[in-house]
Scaffold this motif. Structure first.
Motif, PDB file in Angstrom:
ATOM      1  N   LEU A  30       0.836  -1.199   0.000  1.00 44.37           N
ATOM      2  CA  LEU A  30       0.000   0.000   0.000  1.00 44.37           C
ATOM      3  C   LEU A  30       0.876   1.255   0.000  1.00 44.37           C
ATOM      4  CD1 LEU A  30      -2.813   1.343   0.231  1.00 44.37           C
ATOM      5  CD2 LEU A  30      -2.595   1.094   2.718  1.00 44.37           C
ATOM      6  N   GLU A  31       1.912   1.269   0.839  1.00 47.46           N
ATOM      7  CA  GLU A  31       2.812   2.420   0.941  1.00 47.46           C
ATOM      8  C   GLU A  31       3.571   2.664  -0.357  1.00 47.46           C
ATOM      9  OE1 GLU A  31       5.154   1.238   4.286  1.00 47.46           O
ATOM     10  OE2 GLU A  31       3.504   1.583   5.699  1.00 47.46           O
ATOM     11  N   ARG A  32       3.763   1.614  -1.145  1.00 47.28           N
ATOM     12  CA  ARG A  32       4.519   1.731  -2.407  1.00 47.28           C
ATOM     13  C   ARG A  32       3.594   1.765  -3.620  1.00 47.28           C
ATOM     14  NH1 ARG A  32       8.976  -2.575  -2.771  1.00 47.28           N
ATOM     15  NH2 ARG A  32       9.353  -1.436  -4.696  1.00 47.28           N
ATOM     16  N   GLY A  61     -13.348  -5.895   6.178  1.00 48.85           N
ATOM     17  CA  GLY A  61     -12.956  -5.998   4.785  1.00 48.85           C
ATOM     18  C   GLY A  61     -13.354  -4.769   4.000  1.00 48.85           C
ATOM     19  N   ALA A  62     -13.011  -4.777   2.726  1.00 45.42           N
ATOM     20  CA  ALA A  62     -13.344  -3.669   1.839  1.00 45.42           C
ATOM     21  C   ALA A  62     -13.399  -4.202   0.420  1.00 45.42           C
ATOM     22  CB  ALA A  62     -12.295  -2.569   1.958  1.00 45.42           C
ATOM     23  N   GLY A  63     -14.219  -3.545  -0.401  1.00 49.22           N
ATOM     24  CA  GLY A  63     -14.361  -3.992  -1.778  1.00 49.22           C
ATOM     25  C   GLY A  63     -14.638  -2.850  -2.727  1.00 49.22           C
ATOM     26  N   VAL A  64     -14.565  -3.182  -4.017  1.00 52.46           N
ATOM     27  CA  VAL A  64     -14.803  -2.205  -5.063  1.00 52.46           C
ATOM     28  C   VAL A  64     -15.627  -2.883  -6.164  1.00 52.46           C
ATOM     29  CG1 VAL A  64     -12.596  -2.697  -6.196  1.00 52.46           C
ATOM     30  CG2 VAL A  64     -13.694  -0.510  -6.582  1.00 52.46           C
ATOM     31  N   ASP A  65     -16.565  -2.136  -6.720  1.00 52.96           N
ATOM     32  CA  ASP A  65     -17.403  -2.636  -7.812  1.00 52.96           C
ATOM     33  C   ASP A  65     -16.586  -2.590  -9.101  1.00 52.96           C
ATOM     34  OD1 ASP A  65     -19.274  -2.994  -9.883  1.00 52.96           O
ATOM     35  OD2 ASP A  65     -20.848  -1.977  -8.773  1.00 52.96           O
ATOM     36  N   ILE A  66     -16.418  -3.748  -9.748  1.00 53.67           N
ATOM     37  CA  ILE A  66     -15.643  -3.818 -10.989  1.00 53.67           C
ATOM     38  C   ILE A  66     -16.536  -4.119 -12.201  1.00 53.67           C
ATOM     39  CG2 ILE A  66     -13.497  -4.430  -9.822  1.00 53.67           C
ATOM     40  CD1 ILE A  66     -14.001  -7.352 -10.769  1.00 53.67           C
ATOM     41  N   THR A  67     -17.849  -4.012 -12.022  1.00 55.02           N
ATOM     42  CA  THR A  67     -18.795  -4.362 -13.083  1.00 55.02           C
ATOM     43  C   THR A  67     -18.541  -3.566 -14.356  1.00 55.02           C
ATOM     44  OG1 THR A  67     -20.418  -4.705 -11.325  1.00 55.02           O
ATOM     45  CG2 THR A  67     -21.240  -4.685 -13.590  1.00 55.02           C
ATOM     46  N   GLU A  68     -18.417  -2.266 -14.239  1.00 55.03           N
ATOM     47  CA  GLU A  68     -18.234  -1.407 -15.411  1.00 55.03           C
ATOM     48  C   GLU A  68     -16.985  -1.795 -16.200  1.00 55.03           C
ATOM     49  OE1 GLU A  68     -17.173   3.239 -16.253  1.00 55.03           O
ATOM     50  OE2 GLU A  68     -18.585   2.820 -14.633  1.00 55.03           O
ATOM     51  N   GLN A  69     -15.896  -2.064 -15.483  1.00 53.01           N
ATOM     52  CA  GLN A  69     -14.652  -2.442 -16.152  1.00 53.01           C
ATOM     53  C   GLN A  69     -14.799  -3.781 -16.870  1.00 53.01           C
ATOM     54  OE1 GLN A  69     -14.810  -1.188 -13.032  1.00 53.01           O
ATOM     55  NE2 GLN A  69     -13.846   0.789 -13.424  1.00 53.01           N
ATOM     56  N   PHE A  88      -8.818  -0.868  -0.876  1.00 50.56           N
ATOM     57  CA  PHE A  88      -9.060  -1.886   0.144  1.00 50.56           C
ATOM     58  C   PHE A  88      -8.545  -1.478   1.517  1.00 50.56           C
ATOM     59  CE2 PHE A  88      -8.169  -4.059  -3.954  1.00 50.56           C
ATOM     60  CZ  PHE A  88      -9.439  -4.547  -4.196  1.00 50.56           C
ATOM     61  N   ARG A  89      -8.140  -0.229   1.675  1.00 48.27           N
ATOM     62  CA  ARG A  89      -7.496   0.192   2.921  1.00 48.27           C
ATOM     63  C   ARG A  89      -8.379   0.029   4.155  1.00 48.27           C
ATOM     64  NH1 ARG A  89      -4.762   4.841   2.840  1.00 48.27           N
ATOM     65  NH2 ARG A  89      -4.922   5.131   0.628  1.00 48.27           N
ATOM     66  N   ASP A  90      -9.706  -0.021   3.996  1.00 45.92           N
ATOM     67  CA  ASP A  90     -10.580  -0.221   5.152  1.00 45.92           C
ATOM     68  C   ASP A  90     -10.454  -1.625   5.730  1.00 45.92           C
ATOM     69  OD1 ASP A  90     -11.494   2.345   5.012  1.00 45.92           O
ATOM     70  OD2 ASP A  90     -13.350   1.845   3.980  1.00 45.92           O
ATOM     71  N   ALA A  91      -9.780  -2.525   5.027  1.00 40.67           N
ATOM     72  CA  ALA A  91      -9.536  -3.875   5.538  1.00 40.67           C
ATOM     73  C   ALA A  91      -8.359  -3.806   6.507  1.00 40.67           C
ATOM     74  CB  ALA A  91      -9.259  -4.846   4.397  1.00 40.67           C
ATOM     75  N   ILE A 122       2.798   0.214  -9.028  1.00 42.12           N
ATOM     76  CA  ILE A 122       1.973   0.220 -10.235  1.00 42.12           C
ATOM     77  C   ILE A 122       1.701   1.687 -10.566  1.00 42.12           C
ATOM     78  CG2 ILE A 122      -0.292  -0.331 -11.207  1.00 42.12           C
ATOM     79  CD1 ILE A 122       1.267  -2.826 -10.873  1.00 42.12           C
ATOM     80  N   GLY A 123       2.113   2.116 -11.719  1.00 47.34           N
ATOM     81  CA  GLY A 123       1.978   3.522 -12.094  1.00 47.34           C
ATOM     82  C   GLY A 123       0.545   4.009 -12.108  1.00 47.34           C
ATOM     83  N   GLN A 124      -0.272   3.462 -12.973  1.00 43.86           N
ATOM     84  CA  GLN A 124      -1.661   3.885 -13.119  1.00 43.86           C
ATOM     85  C   GLN A 124      -2.567   2.659 -13.161  1.00 43.86           C
ATOM     86  OE1 GLN A 124      -2.900   7.075 -13.228  1.00 43.86           O
ATOM     87  NE2 GLN A 124      -0.843   7.794 -12.825  1.00 43.86           N
ATOM     88  N   PRO A 125      -3.025   2.170 -12.009  1.00 38.86           N
ATOM     89  CA  PRO A 125      -3.950   1.041 -12.051  1.00 38.86           C
ATOM     90  C   PRO A 125      -5.236   1.434 -12.763  1.00 38.86           C
ATOM     91  CG  PRO A 125      -3.729   1.884  -9.817  1.00 38.86           C
ATOM     92  CD  PRO A 125      -2.768   2.642 -10.658  1.00 38.86           C
ATOM     93  N   LEU A 126      -5.893   0.461 -13.350  1.00 35.86           N
ATOM     94  CA  LEU A 126      -7.147   0.697 -14.068  1.00 35.86           C
ATOM     95  C   LEU A 126      -8.198   1.318 -13.151  1.00 35.86           C
ATOM     96  CD1 LEU A 126      -8.701   0.350 -16.745  1.00 35.86           C
ATOM     97  CD2 LEU A 126      -9.393  -1.897 -15.932  1.00 35.86           C
ATOM     98  N   ILE A 127      -8.276   0.814 -11.913  1.00 40.47           N
ATOM     99  CA  ILE A 127      -9.221   1.355 -10.929  1.00 40.47           C
ATOM    100  C   ILE A 127      -8.420   2.030  -9.836  1.00 40.47           C
ATOM    101  CG2 ILE A 127     -11.022   0.810  -9.244  1.00 40.47           C
ATOM    102  CD1 ILE A 127     -11.732  -1.616 -11.002  1.00 40.47           C
ATOM    103  N   ARG A 128      -8.632   3.333  -9.668  1.00 33.40           N
ATOM    104  CA  ARG A 128      -7.929   4.109  -8.649  1.00 33.40           C
ATOM    105  C   ARG A 128      -8.912   4.565  -7.586  1.00 33.40           C
ATOM    106  NH1 ARG A 128      -3.030   5.747  -9.446  1.00 33.40           N
ATOM    107  NH2 ARG A 128      -3.300   7.682  -8.322  1.00 33.40           N
ATOM    108  N   CYS A 129      -8.431   4.715  -6.382  1.00 29.02           N
ATOM    109  CA  CYS A 129      -9.239   5.211  -5.265  1.00 29.02           C
ATOM    110  C   CYS A 129      -8.500   6.357  -4.606  1.00 29.02           C
ATOM    111  CB  CYS A 129      -9.513   4.110  -4.258  1.00 29.02           C
ATOM    112  SG  CYS A 129     -10.564   2.800  -4.921  1.00 29.02           S
ATOM    113  N   ASN A 130      -9.257   7.260  -4.010  1.00 29.57           N
ATOM    114  CA  ASN A 130      -8.650   8.415  -3.331  1.00 29.57           C
ATOM    115  C   ASN A 130      -7.822   7.946  -2.159  1.00 29.57           C
ATOM    116  OD1 ASN A 130      -9.921  10.145  -5.098  1.00 29.57           O
ATOM    117  ND2 ASN A 130     -11.682  10.429  -3.758  1.00 29.57           N
ATOM    118  N   ASP A 131      -6.730   8.649  -1.916  1.00 31.06           N
ATOM    119  CA  ASP A 131      -5.847   8.309  -0.781  1.00 31.06           C
ATOM    120  C   ASP A 131      -6.485   8.687   0.527  1.00 31.06           C
ATOM    121  OD1 ASP A 131      -3.805   7.268  -2.391  1.00 31.06           O
ATOM    122  OD2 ASP A 131      -3.153   9.305  -2.859  1.00 31.06           O
TER     123      ASP A 131
END
Length: 131
Positions: A30-32, A61-69, A88-91, A122-131
């Motif tokens: 996560l830090e990297r 736990g934590a999750g993200v909706d990947i349906t659109e992708q 996933f940081r809430d995990a 990872i430079g630019q992941p397909l799905i990004r979340c706010n820090d």
């Protein structure tokens, strides 16, 4: 690595987990600016929400909706799906992850997964979340 074919028939909620009997500390990833990454081959586009999650035990736990992708990926062509670990940081801040990949859906879909890994920098992941 061999591909893992998955088929959700929509008759009941479906779930696939990849896990370990002991928790893994993913904070350094996560830090990297790490990401959960996998190659995906769509055989049947999802007709209902598909969620990608990580968990750190019951009610954690934590999750993200990947349906659109998944819906935007071409059928029968391998594509890379990468998800920012910040999603996933809430995990438990990723300090004790038992299941680094949980795929859940209540509808029909068919896909194969391969080359599943957690990777730093990872430079630019397909799905990004706010820090």
């Amino acid at each position: 690595e061999a591909a893992r074919p998955l088929h959700f028939d929509g008759s009941a909620p479906g779930q696939v987990r990849i896990g370990a009997p002991f928790p893994q500390d993913l904070r350094s990833y996560l830090e990297r600016n790490g990401a959960l990454s996998m190659d995906v081959l769509i055989q049947q586009k999802p007709v209902a929400a598909v969620t990608l999650s990580m968990d750190c035990g019951p009610d954690c736990g934590a999750g993200v909706d990947i349906t659109e992708q998944l819906q935007s990926m071409p059928s029968d062509k391998w594509q890379t799906l990468s998800v920012d670990l910040a999603c996933f940081r809430d995990a438990q801040k990723l300090a004790g992850v038992f299941n680094p990949l949980i795929l859940t859906s209540e509808g029909q879909t068919g896909l194969s997964l391969s080359k599943i890994y957690i990777k730093p920098d990872i430079g630019q992941p397909l799905i990004r979340c706010n820090d």
